[in-house]
Motif scaffolding. Structure first.
Motif, PDB file in Angstrom:
ATOM      1  N   ASN A   1       0.773  -1.201   0.124  1.00  0.00           N
ATOM      2  CA  ASN A   1       0.117   0.017   0.031  1.00  0.00           C
ATOM      3  C   ASN A   1       0.881   1.161   0.114  1.00  0.00           C
ATOM      4  O   ASN A   1       2.168   1.141   0.267  1.00  0.00           O
ATOM      5  CB  ASN A   1      -1.103   0.171   1.222  1.00  0.00           C
ATOM      6  CG  ASN A   1      -2.082   0.859   1.124  1.00  0.00           C
ATOM      7  OD1 ASN A   1      -2.537   1.403   0.046  1.00  0.00           O
ATOM      8  ND2 ASN A   1      -2.707   1.233   2.259  1.00  0.00           N
ATOM      9  N   TYR A   2       0.246   2.382  -0.189  1.00  0.00           N
ATOM     10  CA  TYR A   2       1.023   3.669  -0.475  1.00  0.00           C
ATOM     11  C   TYR A   2       2.352   3.467  -1.349  1.00  0.00           C
ATOM     12  O   TYR A   2       3.274   4.118  -1.229  1.00  0.00           O
ATOM     13  CB  TYR A   2       1.470   4.216   1.082  1.00  0.00           C
ATOM     14  CG  TYR A   2       0.530   3.980   1.802  1.00  0.00           C
ATOM     15  CD1 TYR A   2      -0.967   4.585   1.805  1.00  0.00           C
ATOM     16  CD2 TYR A   2       0.744   3.594   3.167  1.00  0.00           C
ATOM     17  CE1 TYR A   2      -2.027   4.589   2.421  1.00  0.00           C
ATOM     18  CE2 TYR A   2      -0.369   3.688   4.165  1.00  0.00           C
ATOM     19  CZ  TYR A   2      -1.617   4.142   3.686  1.00  0.00           C
ATOM     20  OH  TYR A   2      -2.471   4.086   5.002  1.00  0.00           O
ATOM     21  N   SER A   3       2.085   2.836  -2.346  1.00  0.00           N
ATOM     22  CA  SER A   3       3.336   2.603  -3.051  1.00  0.00           C
ATOM     23  C   SER A   3       3.741   3.843  -4.029  1.00  0.00           C
ATOM     24  O   SER A   3       5.131   4.012  -4.238  1.00  0.00           O
ATOM     25  CB  SER A   3       3.084   1.621  -4.485  1.00  0.00           C
ATOM     26  OG  SER A   3       2.617   0.173  -3.784  1.00  0.00           O
ATOM     27  N   TYR A   4       2.868   4.595  -4.369  1.00  0.00           N
ATOM     28  CA  TYR A   4       3.320   5.720  -4.918  1.00  0.00           C
ATOM     29  C   TYR A   4       2.208   6.852  -5.251  1.00  0.00           C
ATOM     30  O   TYR A   4       1.086   6.407  -4.844  1.00  0.00           O
ATOM     31  CB  TYR A   4       3.764   5.485  -6.566  1.00  0.00           C
ATOM     32  CG  TYR A   4       2.866   4.815  -7.160  1.00  0.00           C
ATOM     33  CD1 TYR A   4       1.824   5.694  -8.170  1.00  0.00           C
ATOM     34  CD2 TYR A   4       2.554   3.640  -7.425  1.00  0.00           C
ATOM     35  CE1 TYR A   4       0.737   4.889  -8.862  1.00  0.00           C
ATOM     36  CE2 TYR A   4       1.617   2.860  -8.318  1.00  0.00           C
ATOM     37  CZ  TYR A   4       0.875   3.376  -8.913  1.00  0.00           C
ATOM     38  OH  TYR A   4      -0.020   2.994  -9.679  1.00  0.00           O
ATOM     39  N   VAL A   5       2.279   7.910  -5.641  1.00  0.00           N
ATOM     40  CA  VAL A   5       1.148   8.738  -5.601  1.00  0.00           C
ATOM     41  C   VAL A   5       1.693   9.514  -7.277  1.00  0.00           C
ATOM     42  O   VAL A   5       2.733   9.714  -7.678  1.00  0.00           O
ATOM     43  CB  VAL A   5       1.121  10.132  -4.902  1.00  0.00           C
ATOM     44  CG1 VAL A   5       2.554  10.999  -4.749  1.00  0.00           C
ATOM     45  CG2 VAL A   5      -0.069  11.000  -5.069  1.00  0.00           C
TER      46      VAL A   5
END
Length: 276
Positions: free
Chosen positions: A212-216
């Motif tokens: 999760n929260y790998s990239y934006v």
């Protein structure tokens, strides 16, 4: 000549035809709690993490939505007793009802059946200040006392770590496997291994890892920005011999349906290929 007794450890197959199966000391005790008489749950999937703050409840709900979109009957058992968030994500604020037969889970607008401690409290903002054994007992009751009806998948959202509740779930529920949730910081390599090792020591299969929260993604140029640093998920998964099931970015669209308590409308394209 007396018959030989298997002292090398028992399996379901070896015990099936053994004359000593009834009094064999090698056979492991079954600690699983009975399901409610009015429940028919085909698969129980645990969602675990070695540490907090990785978005485990978001992944649990995303897995449930994925299976719901595929046409399956789905439920979520919110085992994070002291930090329940699943009902609010789905906009559920009423209390669960019960009869002599058991407790009925609340049903979200997409048909997902949900049971959480918040659905039993008169004030959903009241803190749950209970000791570990009581919390573990409540989780078991969510399996035995709740009328889940016919479900293809029951997802269990567990608290972080390897303490009382994960141990209770692994021992008391017929868990078919777990999904490990992590985030792309350097610290997670050790944490993921702890969660994986606990599951394997309890003989629970690990389906794989979701990062999760790998990239934006930049809204202007579309570039993927890795704000938590470079990911180590492929390296960790390869070392453990499990697949990477998905890489979930920080997605404003998903954040919006969470904040507006309408996760029953969520569309998550990052987990569509998972087979559980």
């Amino acid at each position: 000549m007396s018959e030989e007794v298997n002292n090398g450890g028992c399996t379901e197959e070896s015990c099936a035809g053994c004359a000593h199966a009834g009094n064999c000391e090698s056979k492991k005790e079954d600690l699983r709690a009975p399901a409610n008489a009015y429940s028919n749950v085909k698969k129980v999937i645990g969602v675990i993490s070695g540490k907090g703050g990785v978005g485990k409840s978001l992944v649990t709900a995303s897995l449930a939505r994925m299976m719901k979109e595929k046409g399956y009957n789905v439920g979520i058992l919110d085992a994070d007793i002291t930090g329940p968030s699943i009902p609010k994500m789905y906009g559920i604020h009423e209390q669960a009802k019960g009869t002599e037969e058991g407790i009925y889970p609340c049903i979200a607008k997409d048909g997902t059946r949900i049971m959480s401690v918040n659905l039993l409290l008169e004030d959903e903002d009241a803190p749950v200040i209970w000791r570990g054994p009581i919390i573990a007992g409540v989780v078991t009751q969510f399996w035995s006392d709740v009328i889940w009806d016919d479900l293809d998948y029951l997802f269990v959202d567990m608290p972080p770590g390897t303490g009382d509740v994960p141990l209770t779930v692994f021992q008391s529920l017929p868990v078919d496997g777990v999904v490990i949730v992590t985030s792309p910081q350097d610290l997670v390599q050790m944490i993921v291994k702890k969660a994986y090792t606990m599951a394997r020591q309890m003989n629970i299969p690990v389906f794989g890892i979701v990062e999760n929260y790998s990239y934006v993604k930049c809204p202007d140029c579309g570039k993927e920005l890795r704000i938590f640093g470079e990911s180590h998920i492929d390296e960790i998964a390869g070392e453990l011999g499990v697949p990477v099931l998905g890489r979930m970015p920080i997605d404003p669209a998903i954040a919006e349906v969470v904040e507006e308590e309408r996760f029953y409308e969520a569309k998550n394209p990052y987990l569509d290929e998972i087979e559980l």
